[in-house]
Design an enzyme around this catalytic site. Sequence first.
Site, PDB file in Angstrom:
ATOM      1  N   THR A 196       0.822  -1.222   0.000  1.00 51.13           N
ATOM      2  CA  THR A 196       0.000   0.000   0.000  1.00 51.13           C
ATOM      3  C   THR A 196       0.847   1.259   0.000  1.00 51.13           C
ATOM      4  OG1 THR A 196      -1.781   1.190   1.127  1.00 51.13           O
ATOM      5  CG2 THR A 196      -0.248   0.002   2.524  1.00 51.13           C
ATOM      6  N   ARG A 197       0.284   2.330  -0.558  1.00 50.50           N
ATOM      7  CA  ARG A 197       0.917   3.650  -0.524  1.00 50.50           C
ATOM      8  C   ARG A 197      -0.065   4.691   0.005  1.00 50.50           C
ATOM      9  NH1 ARG A 197      -1.444   4.914  -5.802  1.00 50.50           N
ATOM     10  NH2 ARG A 197      -1.420   7.101  -5.221  1.00 50.50           N
ATOM     11  N   HIS A 201      -8.032   2.432   5.768  1.00 42.51           N
ATOM     12  CA  HIS A 201      -9.296   2.717   6.441  1.00 42.51           C
ATOM     13  C   HIS A 201      -9.968   1.379   6.775  1.00 42.51           C
ATOM     14  CE1 HIS A 201      -8.510   6.826   5.548  1.00 42.51           C
ATOM     15  NE2 HIS A 201      -8.402   6.563   4.259  1.00 42.51           N
ATOM     16  N   HIS A 204     -10.058  -1.421   4.148  1.00 45.44           N
ATOM     17  CA  HIS A 204      -8.783  -2.116   3.922  1.00 45.44           C
ATOM     18  C   HIS A 204      -8.516  -3.125   5.025  1.00 45.44           C
ATOM     19  CE1 HIS A 204      -8.216   1.916   2.051  1.00 45.44           C
ATOM     20  NE2 HIS A 204      -7.840   1.174   1.048  1.00 45.44           N
ATOM     21  N   ARG A 290      -7.794  -3.836  -7.654  1.00 43.84           N
ATOM     22  CA  ARG A 290      -8.247  -3.188  -8.878  1.00 43.84           C
ATOM     23  C   ARG A 290      -7.268  -2.053  -9.158  1.00 43.84           C
ATOM     24  NH1 ARG A 290     -11.075   0.980 -10.456  1.00 43.84           N
ATOM     25  NH2 ARG A 290     -12.565   0.700 -12.158  1.00 43.84           N
TER      26      ARG A 290
END
Length: 572
Positions: A196-197, A201, A204, A290
């Site tokens: 992740t970058r 929340h 996730h 996605r």
Amino acid sequence: TTLMQDNLAPIPELYVSYDSAQKMKMDAADLVSHDLTPRQICDLELLMNGGFNPLKGFLTEVDYNSVVDTMRLTTGELWPMPITLDVSKDFADSIELGQDIALRDQEGVILGTMTVTDRWTPNKSHEAEKVFGADDSAHPAVNYLHNQAGEIYLGGPITGIQQPVHYDFRARRDTPNELRAYFRKLGWRKVVAFQTRNPLHRAHQELTFRAAKEAQANLLIHPVVGMTKPGDIDHFTRVRCYEAVLDQYPASTTSMSLLNLAMRMAGPREAVWHGLIRKNHGCTHFIVGRDHAGPGKNSAGEDFYGPYDAQDLFREHQEEIGIEMVDFKHMVYVQERAQYEPADEIKDKDSVTILNISGTELRRRLAEGLEIPEWFSFPQVVEELRKSRPPRAKQGFTVFFTGFSGSGKSTIANALMVKLMEMGGRPVTLLDGDIVRKNLSSELGFSKEHRDLNIRRIGYVASEITKNGGIAICAPIAPYATTRRAVREDIEAFGAFVEVHVATSIEECERRDRKGLYKLAREGKIKEFTGISDPYDVPENPELSVETENVEVDNCAHQVILKLESMGLITA
Ligand code: PPS
């Protein structure tokens, strides 16, 4: 799928022993040095610690061509991303093939050496087309390739001397072998990695936890803290957010480690690359979402890649990568049941209320200081985000007056300063022409070069003030549009830039001639005088243009105040 069960055995690193490293550091004084760019430091770290295994150095010319055209090294091994050492032509010309060069960080600390076996001029447009899908500088990596990377590539094997030094979150950084040892110690045989970058929340947290449960695996949150997409939330803020989310997982199911990767936003190829990197870090599963590592829109306003291109390419290669893809479930909040559910598993879609807040909507709510509901994110995360992205009315900003000498800039700027100080709340600094030319630019005259320097200095100081939450009011002539645009860009990285054109005509300024300078300029006693013997580019799209003829100063300043209110920068 058959996964290698030896995923936790040590993998090769490029470091030499401590004693050899000490000796190499001494001997390196005789070597030609290359000062690594921030991106090259990230790449070098992962080369040296095995994160980019099987690479043994920056790519040679044949490997580069092979990677660009076929996603494979000349050995046939899968490798989708060109890892190249780009340098200037002058530097490339100064060395001979076969020579060792010292690779140094920006403080001059030697991290490793490279034996230069290859030197070539890459076809960057070809690289852009093949690797990133289009030679379009709207793609951040293509922009980097054309506008930041040096024109020559050097290739050759690396000898690692020491890891790049990190002063932040040291306990959260692990080499591939450190992570492997950690998993071994805890008996984690299956590990799902989440790349992740962005801040995490609730959605996730739900999807990562679900992914781990489905794979009957433990979970590694593996955020990128090297370089991400320009404009992303800084990693300091993000790591504080991740730490808050970590507490939300059941104890000892989940861990977090920071990855000093320089992302390229190359979508499908990047996903495969991320998989190889996670495999090297001892993970067995990898979540691909996605539009994984998507770069945003191209210059025609369309997506660079299809939303599932990354998943497709990953699936095609997952056996070879040796890591299993877990596809990302799009999680949405179902109000009636007060829980997150995968969007495609909701049978009663039409009879329930599905809630969602997009990234854009989140940014809007942060900017305007609006509510961010608890179902969307964790309170500690929201609190961190609010600290780093305060609402506009609490951010710093710059008001930049421009206009002829004697147009009334200073007078209006002074009035504005006093009004803002009366309101209070933020410190105000006035960078008036006179103040600047006395304190920052006393050695400068009025040539184009000197005026540019003068304005860039004002811009720099204003950007620092803006960054730190203050109000900077600038009032130079600033006659050149390109320089004003550059200053705008510097400042907009931190807050709003409000350009105010004080549109008093040159005739009126000359009629007033408060300082008698126009008379001297007409007589040729002052050269290069703006509006008389030097150009002034009239601002094309200023935030505000004020007329001063037959208008009171107080009213002019009030117009600026109204503008600031309408932009949400001050509250009435
Ligand atoms: S610039 O072009 O933005 O760097 O100029 P700035 O720093 O605002 O300085 C402008 C003031 O310097 C005086 N002055 C001149 N102005 C224009 N052209 C020439 N050649 C020149 N020589 C001296 C002039 O008083 C300007 O003051 P203001 O406050 O604008 O009247």
